[in-house]
Design a protein around this motif. Structure first.
Motif, PDB file in Angstrom:
ATOM      1  N   ARG A 124      20.673  -6.938  25.402  1.00 41.40           N
ATOM      2  CA  ARG A 124      19.848  -6.245  26.394  1.00 41.40           C
ATOM      3  C   ARG A 124      19.382  -7.199  27.487  1.00 41.40           C
ATOM      4  N   SER A 125      19.049  -8.418  27.101  1.00 39.44           N
ATOM      5  CA  SER A 125      18.601  -9.407  28.075  1.00 39.44           C
ATOM      6  C   SER A 125      19.726  -9.821  29.004  1.00 39.44           C
ATOM      7  N   ILE A 126      20.907 -10.117  28.438  1.00 38.66           N
ATOM      8  CA  ILE A 126      21.970 -10.624  29.297  1.00 38.66           C
ATOM      9  C   ILE A 126      22.573  -9.528  30.160  1.00 38.66           C
ATOM     10  N   THR A 127      22.342  -8.257  29.830  1.00 34.23           N
ATOM     11  CA  THR A 127      22.817  -7.198  30.712  1.00 34.23           C
ATOM     12  C   THR A 127      22.148  -7.308  32.070  1.00 34.23           C
ATOM     13  N   PHE A 128      20.824  -7.524  32.076  1.00 31.67           N
ATOM     14  CA  PHE A 128      20.121  -7.765  33.338  1.00 31.67           C
ATOM     15  C   PHE A 128      20.684  -8.993  34.033  1.00 31.67           C
ATOM     16  N   VAL A 129      20.832 -10.086  33.284  1.00 34.14           N
ATOM     17  CA  VAL A 129      21.272 -11.351  33.854  1.00 34.14           C
ATOM     18  C   VAL A 129      22.656 -11.220  34.461  1.00 34.14           C
ATOM     19  N   GLN A 130      23.587 -10.645  33.712  1.00 31.83           N
ATOM     20  CA  GLN A 130      24.964 -10.551  34.192  1.00 31.83           C
ATOM     21  C   GLN A 130      25.097  -9.625  35.394  1.00 31.83           C
ATOM     22  N   ALA A 131      24.364  -8.526  35.409  1.00 30.27           N
ATOM     23  CA  ALA A 131      24.442  -7.594  36.538  1.00 30.27           C
ATOM     24  C   ALA A 131      23.993  -8.268  37.826  1.00 30.27           C
ATOM     25  N   ILE A 132      22.894  -8.995  37.748  1.00 27.00           N
ATOM     26  CA  ILE A 132      22.387  -9.682  38.946  1.00 27.00           C
ATOM     27  C   ILE A 132      23.328 -10.812  39.345  1.00 27.00           C
ATOM     28  N   GLN A 133      23.873 -11.531  38.358  1.00 21.30           N
ATOM     29  CA  GLN A 133      24.776 -12.632  38.667  1.00 21.30           C
ATOM     30  C   GLN A 133      26.068 -12.151  39.306  1.00 21.30           C
ATOM     31  N   PHE A 134      26.529 -10.951  38.976  1.00 18.77           N
ATOM     32  CA  PHE A 134      27.727 -10.443  39.640  1.00 18.77           C
ATOM     33  C   PHE A 134      27.499 -10.332  41.138  1.00 18.77           C
ATOM     34  N   TRP A 135      26.402  -9.717  41.534  1.00 16.59           N
ATOM     35  CA  TRP A 135      26.147  -9.542  42.958  1.00 16.59           C
ATOM     36  C   TRP A 135      25.829 -10.871  43.632  1.00 16.59           C
ATOM     37  N   PHE A 136      25.262 -11.804  42.886  1.00 14.22           N
ATOM     38  CA  PHE A 136      25.051 -13.135  43.460  1.00 14.22           C
ATOM     39  C   PHE A 136      26.390 -13.825  43.709  1.00 14.22           C
ATOM     40  N   LYS A 137      27.349 -13.656  42.774  1.00  9.77           N
ATOM     41  CA  LYS A 137      28.666 -14.254  42.970  1.00  9.77           C
ATOM     42  C   LYS A 137      29.356 -13.681  44.210  1.00  9.77           C
ATOM     43  N   VAL A 138      29.235 -12.382  44.384  1.00  8.28           N
ATOM     44  CA  VAL A 138      29.835 -11.758  45.574  1.00  8.28           C
ATOM     45  C   VAL A 138      29.232 -12.354  46.840  1.00  8.28           C
ATOM     46  N   ALA A 139      27.902 -12.447  46.859  1.00  8.02           N
ATOM     47  CA  ALA A 139      27.236 -12.997  48.043  1.00  8.02           C
ATOM     48  C   ALA A 139      27.576 -14.468  48.247  1.00  8.02           C
ATOM     49  N   ALA A 140      27.682 -15.222  47.160  1.00  5.49           N
ATOM     50  CA  ALA A 140      27.943 -16.661  47.259  1.00  5.49           C
ATOM     51  C   ALA A 140      29.331 -16.950  47.803  1.00  5.49           C
ATOM     52  N   LEU A 141      30.281 -16.027  47.656  1.00  5.11           N
ATOM     53  CA  LEU A 141      31.595 -16.191  48.265  1.00  5.11           C
ATOM     54  C   LEU A 141      31.667 -15.539  49.644  1.00  5.11           C
ATOM     55  N   ALA A 142      31.044 -14.368  49.798  1.00  6.11           N
ATOM     56  CA  ALA A 142      31.176 -13.610  51.046  1.00  6.11           C
ATOM     57  C   ALA A 142      30.424 -14.270  52.200  1.00  6.11           C
ATOM     58  N   PHE A 143      29.231 -14.788  51.920  1.00  7.82           N
ATOM     59  CA  PHE A 143      28.406 -15.366  52.981  1.00  7.82           C
ATOM     60  C   PHE A 143      29.073 -16.589  53.603  1.00  7.82           C
ATOM     61  N   PRO A 144      29.501 -17.595  52.825  1.00  4.51           N
ATOM     62  CA  PRO A 144      30.215 -18.725  53.441  1.00  4.51           C
ATOM     63  C   PRO A 144      31.539 -18.317  54.086  1.00  4.51           C
ATOM     64  N   LEU A 145      32.220 -17.315  53.497  1.00  4.25           N
ATOM     65  CA  LEU A 145      33.483 -16.866  54.089  1.00  4.25           C
ATOM     66  C   LEU A 145      33.261 -16.314  55.490  1.00  4.25           C
ATOM     67  N   ALA A 146      32.182 -15.567  55.675  1.00  5.62           N
ATOM     68  CA  ALA A 146      31.881 -15.030  57.001  1.00  5.62           C
ATOM     69  C   ALA A 146      31.657 -16.152  58.008  1.00  5.62           C
ATOM     70  N   PHE A 147      30.930 -17.188  57.598  1.00 10.42           N
ATOM     71  CA  PHE A 147      30.694 -18.336  58.488  1.00 10.42           C
ATOM     72  C   PHE A 147      32.014 -19.028  58.833  1.00 10.42           C
ATOM     73  N   MET A 148      32.873 -19.211  57.835  1.00 12.99           N
ATOM     74  CA  MET A 148      34.141 -19.902  58.082  1.00 12.99           C
ATOM     75  C   MET A 148      35.034 -19.104  59.015  1.00 12.99           C
ATOM     76  N   LEU A 149      35.111 -17.788  58.809  1.00 10.43           N
ATOM     77  CA  LEU A 149      35.932 -16.963  59.689  1.00 10.43           C
ATOM     78  C   LEU A 149      35.401 -16.967  61.117  1.00 10.43           C
ATOM     79  N   PHE A 150      34.078 -16.937  61.249  1.00 11.26           N
ATOM     80  CA  PHE A 150      33.466 -16.985  62.587  1.00 11.26           C
ATOM     81  C   PHE A 150      33.795 -18.307  63.275  1.00 11.26           C
ATOM     82  N   ALA A 151      33.726 -19.404  62.504  1.00 17.47           N
ATOM     83  CA  ALA A 151      34.040 -20.717  63.081  1.00 17.47           C
ATOM     84  C   ALA A 151      35.514 -20.806  63.463  1.00 17.47           C
ATOM     85  N   ILE A 152      36.387 -20.245  62.649  1.00 17.59           N
ATOM     86  CA  ILE A 152      37.818 -20.301  62.935  1.00 17.59           C
ATOM     87  C   ILE A 152      38.148 -19.503  64.188  1.00 17.59           C
ATOM     88  N   MET A 153      37.529 -18.329  64.336  1.00 19.65           N
ATOM     89  CA  MET A 153      37.789 -17.515  65.529  1.00 19.65           C
ATOM     90  C   MET A 153      37.276 -18.188  66.780  1.00 19.65           C
TER      91      MET A 153
END
Length: 505
Positions: free
Chosen positions: A173-202
């Motif tokens: 029950r505890s790790i369900t909360f942890v894992q759900a939040i960590q999934f969205w953190f992983k998405v943000a941790a890849l998407a946010f820098p990717l947006a910066f890199m694409l902007f810099a490349i363009m």
């Protein structure tokens, strides 16, 4: 500055995980809370948690590096990871939940009434989960070395310690909360820098042209891949997903079979969307880091923002990516340790909270010890071998156990033992003699990727032995199959007045 930013990023995700676990442990009190989260995880929470634990080091780090090195052939890896959930959704999720099992050994005993098969399933589950934890800890060691230059063992130890603390205090029950939040953190941790890199490349004069060269290079692989290797690897990834104990354990937490099926549908969308991010990193790495070698491929995601973005921005975004990587290790290791603890406690301790907690500590300490005394190889390759074992043992037993009434305990046991033995023997043989000059390349390929022939062999053995063994008690088998295939609305009158747990809404 870079080392400090990376260190703060890793410390932040560790502290965040501990705080989330500390908050959610207040709702974990009963044995059902620790084993199956009281079967009250609603589809979006559960799907996010599955995404958190399923998208591990091989997905977060390995896929991008493999694409950067191997080109378009590596695009089959995320395809295989995602396609497995489609089959899981179609054939396994709802019936498995309706079995009312806590673990895979529970399912085996309920379906076949055999303690011997229960023990075999428990051993296979322990081998899969225990082996799968090790590359997560290796990935944590790599992340710490690249981003902070601290000794790698500190990363492995930190992940193991935080995971054990979270699992021991709150269970599933505890790790369900942890894992759900960590999934969205992983998405943000890849998407946010990717947006910066694409902007810099363009913003560069020839930036988009350089990205275009990556697509020109994609077909230019080394030529080492073969149709057999591709087919065997896809077999392992697609079918192995269905046999992963820690992924299956999440479907036990659904309120009913329909909820499990909805959870699977959402997971399919979440996982498919996530893989667009590491694929993008792989393409950028192929364009801007074309000289990267196989030994450095797993670190591509960690170093790319710092290479493409100058100054403090690049260092900070690399730290964000590193924190996301640590989140992946924590989420996956948490799910694996919970699945390990559930099986170990039921087989070797009392099936209560104390037994679960002791099993979690032992599982965490044991896998950490193994990781410290083994060397890290390609994360994708290591995980693929685990999937091959899962596809050759758990997967045939589940599919035939759910959909073929003639499967007997003797047939299931024979197929699982032979399938597991063949996979392990093939890998040992390939390690010993597979790379020698006198060894035939075709045979070496069969040993390096055995799933294409071990999975059919396991199925054939199960079917042949079951037909020779004769049918089980028909009435008993019919009752069980009716239970797991019964539409959920037929069970509504008995559950109509059940109190809903608003924690998961």
């Amino acid at each position: 500055m870079g080392n400090a930013a990376g260190l703060w990023g890793l410390i932040s995700i560790l502290v965040l995980t501990i705080l989330i676990g500390a908050y959610s442990r207040n709702v974990s009190r009963t044995t059902s809370d620790f084993y199956v989260a009281s079967r009250a995880a609603r589809p979006w929470w559960n799907a996010s948690a599955i995404g958190g634990e399923y998208l591990a080091s091989a997905s977060y780090l390995g896929v991008a590096g493999l694409i950067a090195v191997a080109g378009q052939d590596a695009l089959l890896i995320p395809l295989g990871y995602t396609a497995g959930f489609l089959l899981l959704l179609m054939f396994v999720a709802a019936p498995l939940r309706r079995s009312n099992a806590y673990t895979l050994p529970d399912f085996a005993q309920s379906r076949f009434g055999s303690m011997g098969l229960r023990r075999i399933t428990a051993i296979a589950s322990i081998m899969i989960c225990g082996t799968y934890v090790v590359p997560q800890l290796h990935g944590a060691a790599l992340t710490v070395q690249v981003t902070t230059e601290l000794p790698g063992w500190t990363g492995s130890a930190a992940v193991a310690a935080v995971v054990c603390l979270t699992v021991v205090t709150g269970g599933m029950r505890s790790i369900t909360f942890v894992q759900a939040i960590q999934f969205w953190f992983k998405v943000a941790a890849l998407a946010f820098p990717l947006a910066f890199m694409l902007f810099a490349i363009m913003g560069r004069e020839d930036g988009l042209a350089e990205v275009g060269t990556a697509f020109e290079h994609l077909p230019g692989d080394s030529g080492e891949t073969s149709p057999y290797r591709t087919a065997s690897l896809l077999t392992a990834l697609v079918l192995g997903t269905i046999g992963l104990p820690h992924v299956l354990a999440r479907f036990y937490t659904s309120p009913d079979g329909s909820s499990a099926r909805r959870t699977g549908t959402i997971v399919l969308c979440l996982v498919g969307g996530f893989y667009l991010l590491p694929i993008s990193y792989g393409i950028l790495g192929r364009a801007f880091r074309p000289a990267i070698g196989q030994s450095d491929a797993d670190a591509l995601v960690l170093i790319l923002p710092e290479r493409l973005l100058e100054g403090v921005t690049g260092l900070v975004l690399s730290a964000v990516v590193a924190a996301g990587a640590f989140s992946a290790f924590l989420a996956t290791t948490s799910g694996l340790i919970v699945a390990l603890a559930a099986v170990v406690s039921q087989e070797f301790f009392h099936s209560d909270v104390a037994g679960f907690q002791w099993a979690a500590v032992i599982s965490g300490a044991g896998t950490l010890t193994v990781s410290l005394f083994t060397s890290s190889v390609s994360l994708v390759e290591t995980v693929a071998l685990v999937f091959a074992f899962s596809a050759s043992t758990i997967f045939p037993m589940l599919i035939l156990g759910i959909w073929w009434r003639r499967l007997t305990p003797m047939g299931a046991a024979a197929g699982m033992i032979c399938g597991g033995f063949l996979v392990v023997s093939a890998l040992v043989a390939h390690t010993i003699i597979g790379n020698t000059a006198v060894f035939m390349p075709a045979v070496s390929a069969l040993l390096a990727q055995p799933a294409a022939w071990t999975v059919p062999t396991s199925f054939l053995i199960m079917i042949a032995v079951s037909l020779r063994d004769g049918p089980m008690d028909p009435a008993r088998v019919e009752r069980f199959l009716r239970q797991i295939h019964r539409p959920d609305f037929e069970a509504l009158p008995a559950n109509r007045h059940r109190k809903r747990d608003n924690t998961w809404n």
